[in-house]
Design a protein around this motif. Sequence first.
Motif, PDB file in Angstrom:
ATOM      1  N   LYS A   4       0.865  -1.171   0.000  1.00  0.00           N
ATOM      2  CA  LYS A   4       0.000   0.000   0.000  1.00  0.00           C
ATOM      3  C   LYS A   4       0.901   1.220   0.000  1.00  0.00           C
ATOM      4  N   THR A   5       0.580   2.202  -0.802  1.00  0.00           N
ATOM      5  CA  THR A   5       1.401   3.404  -0.869  1.00  0.00           C
ATOM      6  C   THR A   5       0.632   4.618  -0.364  1.00  0.00           C
ATOM      7  N   TYR A   6       1.397   5.561   0.148  1.00  0.00           N
ATOM      8  CA  TYR A   6       0.852   6.804   0.688  1.00  0.00           C
ATOM      9  C   TYR A   6       1.684   7.951   0.120  1.00  0.00           C
ATOM     10  N   LYS A   7       1.010   8.985  -0.389  1.00  0.00           N
ATOM     11  CA  LYS A   7       1.718  10.124  -0.970  1.00  0.00           C
ATOM     12  C   LYS A   7       1.305  11.411  -0.276  1.00  0.00           C
ATOM     13  N   THR A   8       2.307  12.239  -0.040  1.00  0.00           N
ATOM     14  CA  THR A   8       2.065  13.610   0.392  1.00  0.00           C
ATOM     15  C   THR A   8       2.800  14.514  -0.583  1.00  0.00           C
ATOM     16  N   GLU A   9       2.766  15.786  -0.328  1.00  0.00           N
ATOM     17  CA  GLU A   9       3.445  16.720  -1.220  1.00  0.00           C
ATOM     18  C   GLU A   9       4.943  16.423  -1.324  1.00  0.00           C
ATOM     19  N   HIS A  11       6.558  13.474   0.326  1.00  0.00           N
ATOM     20  CA  HIS A  11       6.987  12.116   0.645  1.00  0.00           C
ATOM     21  C   HIS A  11       6.156  11.058  -0.072  1.00  0.00           C
ATOM     22  N   PHE A  12       6.807   9.917  -0.251  1.00  0.00           N
ATOM     23  CA  PHE A  12       6.171   8.744  -0.835  1.00  0.00           C
ATOM     24  C   PHE A  12       6.519   7.558   0.064  1.00  0.00           C
ATOM     25  N   GLN A  56      11.683   4.317  -5.287  1.00  0.00           N
ATOM     26  CA  GLN A  56      11.070   5.640  -5.361  1.00  0.00           C
ATOM     27  C   GLN A  56      10.725   6.204  -3.987  1.00  0.00           C
ATOM     28  N   ALA A  57      10.682   5.345  -2.989  1.00  0.00           N
ATOM     29  CA  ALA A  57      10.162   5.712  -1.671  1.00  0.00           C
ATOM     30  C   ALA A  57      11.092   6.638  -0.898  1.00  0.00           C
ATOM     31  N   THR A  58      10.480   7.518  -0.121  1.00  0.00           N
ATOM     32  CA  THR A  58      11.230   8.302   0.861  1.00  0.00           C
ATOM     33  C   THR A  58      11.103   7.668   2.239  1.00  0.00           C
ATOM     34  N   PHE A  94      13.907   5.419   6.050  1.00  0.00           N
ATOM     35  CA  PHE A  94      13.634   6.848   5.959  1.00  0.00           C
ATOM     36  C   PHE A  94      14.756   7.524   5.183  1.00  0.00           C
ATOM     37  N   THR A  95      14.400   8.502   4.386  1.00  0.00           N
ATOM     38  CA  THR A  95      15.414   9.365   3.793  1.00  0.00           C
ATOM     39  C   THR A  95      15.256  10.744   4.421  1.00  0.00           C
ATOM     40  N   LEU A  96      16.356  11.390   4.588  1.00  0.00           N
ATOM     41  CA  LEU A  96      16.329  12.732   5.196  1.00  0.00           C
ATOM     42  C   LEU A  96      16.730  13.781   4.175  1.00  0.00           C
TER      43      LEU A  96
END
Length: 96
Positions: A4-9, A11-12, A56-58, A94-96
């Motif tokens: 399941k994916t979640y997107k914000t402005e 973050h992915f 692609q994920a952050t 996590f990516t920072l």
Amino acid sequence: MYIKTYKTEKHFMVAACDKELIGQTLKNEKCEMKINASFYQGEEATEEVLEDLLMQATTANLVGKKAVACAVKCEIVDPDSVIYFDDTPHALYFTL
């Protein structure tokens, strides 16, 4: 496995777990974790799909032998950072 994916402005996030874990409560000596369908159960997907999404994920939240092994294979999770609930691996990215 389920993804399941979640997107914000900015973050992915990818949430993935092995299918058989949905609905289970996993425990270790410090805490417990409920594998909620509402958080993890998106689409059924292959390892190849998860690999693509992880690149692609952050942020990623991964539970289960298949899901965590995929992240280790992609080199986004260090195997030494994996924690265990019973004998089930769990990893965060996590990516920072």
